[in-house]
Design an enzyme around this catalytic site. Structure first.
Site: not given
Length: 246
Positions: A188-191, A194
């Protein structure tokens, strides 16, 4: 005859009393049981409170990351736009003279990097990573061919998601932030607000590649001006008015 029926413990206590030593009778099991049960009960309650606090903290973190995702996207867009604006404002004019072939080469390279970086980034953000299809069922086992998975769920499914209450495809993982199972989940990538999974892994990988190439290009083109500024600052002895940014 009284000596024959004297308790050995009582004799020891009398001997200890004559010597001035205070002795206490050992606690029986019936007397020790309530205190031991009370200690175990409080210990269990303490562990339950700690577990509830940890679960609440993790759930709060997941909710915070879910709502902070769009802000991370906006911040990343502003950060990349700031680097692009700085390069076109301060660096591009110092790389080559106007109306030269080298100027066109730098402009073409910069536009290629920016367009590919922006396209793959927003494609990753707006492309769903892929979730478990509705009505998904595991393929039947091939008993004759030896295709038997011993780690099957008790109801016949190979993998089962306890939170989604659905069968889980191979290499799928449940994301507590997105609250769903993601196909071929990487992380899961916050940048990108999603998960990176089956449908957007390619664009995410291309975005990281173009971002790396863009960073190298910016560093290579800014290095001459940076070292020129450092040498000028050394010649002035660090005093006096500081020259321009580049």
């Amino acid at each position: 005859s009284s000596c024959l029926f004297r308790s050995p413990i009582g004799g020891v206590e009398q001997e200890a009393g004559r010597r001035g030593v205070t002795m206490t009778r050992p606690t029986t099991e019936k007397q020790a049981a309530p205190s031991g049960i009370r200690y175990l009960w409080w210990k269990r309650q303490g562990f339950r409170c700690l577990e509830c606090c940890l679960v609440a903290t993790l759930k709060g973190f997941d909710v915070g990351m879910r709502f902070a995702g769009p802000m991370f996207v906006v911040f990343a867009t502003i950060l990349i736009s700031g680097v692009v604006w700085t390069w076109f404002t301060f660096i591009e004019d110092k790389l080559s003279p106007p109306n030269s072939v080298l100027r066109l080469v730098h402009l073409f390279t910069a536009c290629t990097l920016i367009s590919n970086l922006a396209w793959n980034y927003f494609a990753t953000v707006f492309t769903p990573p892929g979730s478990t299809p509705e009505g998904y069922e595991h393929p039947p086992m091939d008993v004759e061919g030896g295709d038997i998975d011993e780690r099957r769920h008790w109801d016949g499914f190979g993998k089962w998601c306890k939170k989604c209450r659905k069968p889980k495809p191979p290499r799928a993982h449940h994301c507590s932030i997105c609250r769903r199972c993601v196909l071929k989940m990487d992380h899961h990538c916050p940048w990108v607000a999603g998960c990176v999974g089956h449908k957007n892994y390619r664009t995410f990988f291309l975005f990281m590649t173009w971002l790396w190439l863009g960073c190298l290009y910016v560093m290579a083109t800014m290095a001459p001006s940076f070292f020129r500024l450092v040498r000028r600052h050394r010649h002035t002895g660090g005093g006096g008015p500081t020259p321009g940014v580049f």
